[in-house]
Structure formats: structure tokens, C-alpha cells
Design a protein around this motif. Structure first.
Motif, PDB file in Angstrom:
ATOM      1  N   ASP A   1       0.868  -1.164   0.000  1.00  0.00           N
ATOM      2  CA  ASP A   1       0.000   0.000   0.000  1.00  0.00           C
ATOM      3  C   ASP A   1       0.915   1.227   0.000  1.00  0.00           C
ATOM      4  O   ASP A   1       2.053   1.169   0.475  1.00  0.00           O
TER       5      ASP A   1
ATOM      6  N   ASP B   1      -0.359   4.967   0.574  1.00  0.00           N
ATOM      7  CA  ASP B   1      -0.785   5.941   1.594  1.00  0.00           C
ATOM      8  C   ASP B   1      -0.926   5.229   2.930  1.00  0.00           C
ATOM      9  O   ASP B   1      -1.761   4.337   3.098  1.00  0.00           O
ATOM     10  N   GLY B   2      -0.126   5.625   3.853  1.00  0.00           N
ATOM     11  CA  GLY B   2      -0.082   4.947   5.152  1.00  0.00           C
ATOM     12  C   GLY B   2       1.312   4.375   5.360  1.00  0.00           C
ATOM     13  O   GLY B   2       2.115   4.945   6.101  1.00  0.00           O
ATOM     14  N   PRO B   3       1.664   3.285   4.669  1.00  0.00           N
ATOM     15  CA  PRO B   3       2.987   2.681   4.883  1.00  0.00           C
ATOM     16  C   PRO B   3       4.156   3.514   4.340  1.00  0.00           C
ATOM     17  O   PRO B   3       5.184   3.646   4.998  1.00  0.00           O
TER      18      PRO B   3
ATOM     19  N   ASP C   1      -0.185  -2.397   4.885  1.00  0.00           N
ATOM     20  CA  ASP C   1      -1.303  -1.503   4.594  1.00  0.00           C
ATOM     21  C   ASP C   1      -1.746  -0.906   5.932  1.00  0.00           C
ATOM     22  O   ASP C   1      -1.585  -1.532   6.975  1.00  0.00           O
ATOM     23  N   ASP C   2      -2.269   0.321   5.885  1.00  0.00           N
ATOM     24  CA  ASP C   2      -2.740   0.932   7.130  1.00  0.00           C
ATOM     25  C   ASP C   2      -4.209   0.609   7.403  1.00  0.00           C
ATOM     26  O   ASP C   2      -4.741   1.056   8.420  1.00  0.00           O
ATOM     27  N   GLU C   3      -4.854  -0.115   6.496  1.00  0.00           N
ATOM     28  CA  GLU C   3      -6.273  -0.423   6.718  1.00  0.00           C
ATOM     29  C   GLU C   3      -6.530  -1.932   6.676  1.00  0.00           C
ATOM     30  O   GLU C   3      -7.526  -2.380   6.116  1.00  0.00           O
TER      31      GLU C   3
HETATM   32 MG   LIG Z   1      -3.485   3.053   2.834  1.00  0.00          MG
END
Ligand SMILES: [Mg+2]
Length: 165
Positions: free
Chosen positions: A8, A10-12, A115-117
Motif C-alpha cells: 500500500d 498511503d499509510g505505509p 497496509d494501514d487499513e
Molecule cells: Mg493506505
């Protein structure tokens, strides 16, 4: 069979929920057509990921889809990577909307997914795989890279190099 590393963005790799610019990160403005995005990138991530590519096959699993190769990967020194596409991002009852596409894409290959989700629902769905949730305020840490290397080492290095007995 080499493991996949599903990435991922956005986030990582872009800790979009960070307070300011965390240590080690640089702010980039990306413009394409009339759109501009502000992202935070850590050059060390590019180095770490290119090293992990000795073990894993890296794959974009980001909502940026092909934009990840076009706009983001080059900023981290990453080569063009295969990309999972998400034709329909309808929310699912439990867990990530990416999951059905991930399941379809990976087939029977082993994989790690950052992933952040993601979290418990994905770990339940893929019990043999490394599900690595990342805090979007922090991004991927040295500890996360250690976990990835250790998982790959345990799962694959021994099998790949075990001599005939
Ligand atoms: Mg993300």
C-alpha cells in the motif's frame, strides 16, 4: 515459489496522518494535469524495498493503481512494479475492500501485505500470510522491515537452500 510483497502507498510509505514531517521524511509535491498531491517519502524505504526485492516480488496494492508506478515509485528509486487494480471500491461489511482483489491476484502464492487499513479480518482470511498493519501517522518502520525479513527468512530461505539428504 517466491513470496509477494503487497505494498500500500498511503499509510505505509506516505504517513499521511503524521503531525508535520516526521524525521527521515521529505515532502514532495506531485502534479499531474490539474491535480496536485502532497506526499511524505522516506528515501530509506526505497533502499529497504530494493533490498527486499532479492527475496520478495514487489507489487503495488495501492489506490493509486498505475499512478504508483508513474508518479511515486521513481521518487523512491523503485522499478516499475506489477499493480493490483480495484475496479470497484465499495465498502465491505468487514475488513478491507481490497481483499477480494488481493485474493484473486495472489492465487496460491505466499505473500506479505503492508497496509494501514488491514488487521484482524485479513489475518483471519489469510492465516498463513504475513498481514502487517502500519500506523498512517508513522509509516513503515525499521522494525517492520525486520519483521518482513524475518518472515521471509523463516518461510522461504530454509526451503530454498535445504540440501538434499
Ligand atoms: Mg493506505
Amino acid at each position: 515459489m517466491r513470496p509477494l510483497l503487497l505494498l500500500d502507498f498511503d499509510g505505509p510509505l506516505n504517513p499521511h496522518a503524521a503531525d508535520g514531517i516526521p524525521p527521515g521524511y521529505e515532502q514532495h509535491e506531485i502534479t499531474e494535469g490539474a491535480k496536485t498531491w502532497r506526499v511524505l517519502l522516506n528515501p530509506q524505504h526505497g533502499t529497504e524495498l530494493n533490498q527486499l526485492a532479492a527475496t520478495f516480488d514487489l507489487v503495488w496494492a495501492s489506490s493509486w493503481e498505475h499512478g504508483a508506478n508513474r508518479l511515486l515509485g521513481p521518487l523512491l528509486g523503485l522499478p516499475e512494479l506489477p499493480t493490483i487494480l480495484w475496479p470497484d471500491r465499495t465498502r465491505v461489511r468487514r475488513g478491507s475492500w481490497k481483499t477480494p482483489y488481493v485474493a484473486n491476484w495472489v492465487g496460491d502464492r505466499p505473500f506479505a501485505w503492508v497496509d494501514d487499513e488491514i488487521g484482524e479480518p485479513e489475518q483471519t482470511r489469510f492465516p498463513q500470510q504475513l498481514i502487517l498493519p502500519v500506523d498512517p501517522r508513522v509509516g513503515l518502520t525499521a522494525q517492520d522491515f525486520g519483521v518482513l525479513r524475518e518472515w521471509a527468512g523463516k518461510s522461504f530461505a530454509g526451503k530454498a537452500f535445504r540440501p538434499h539428504s
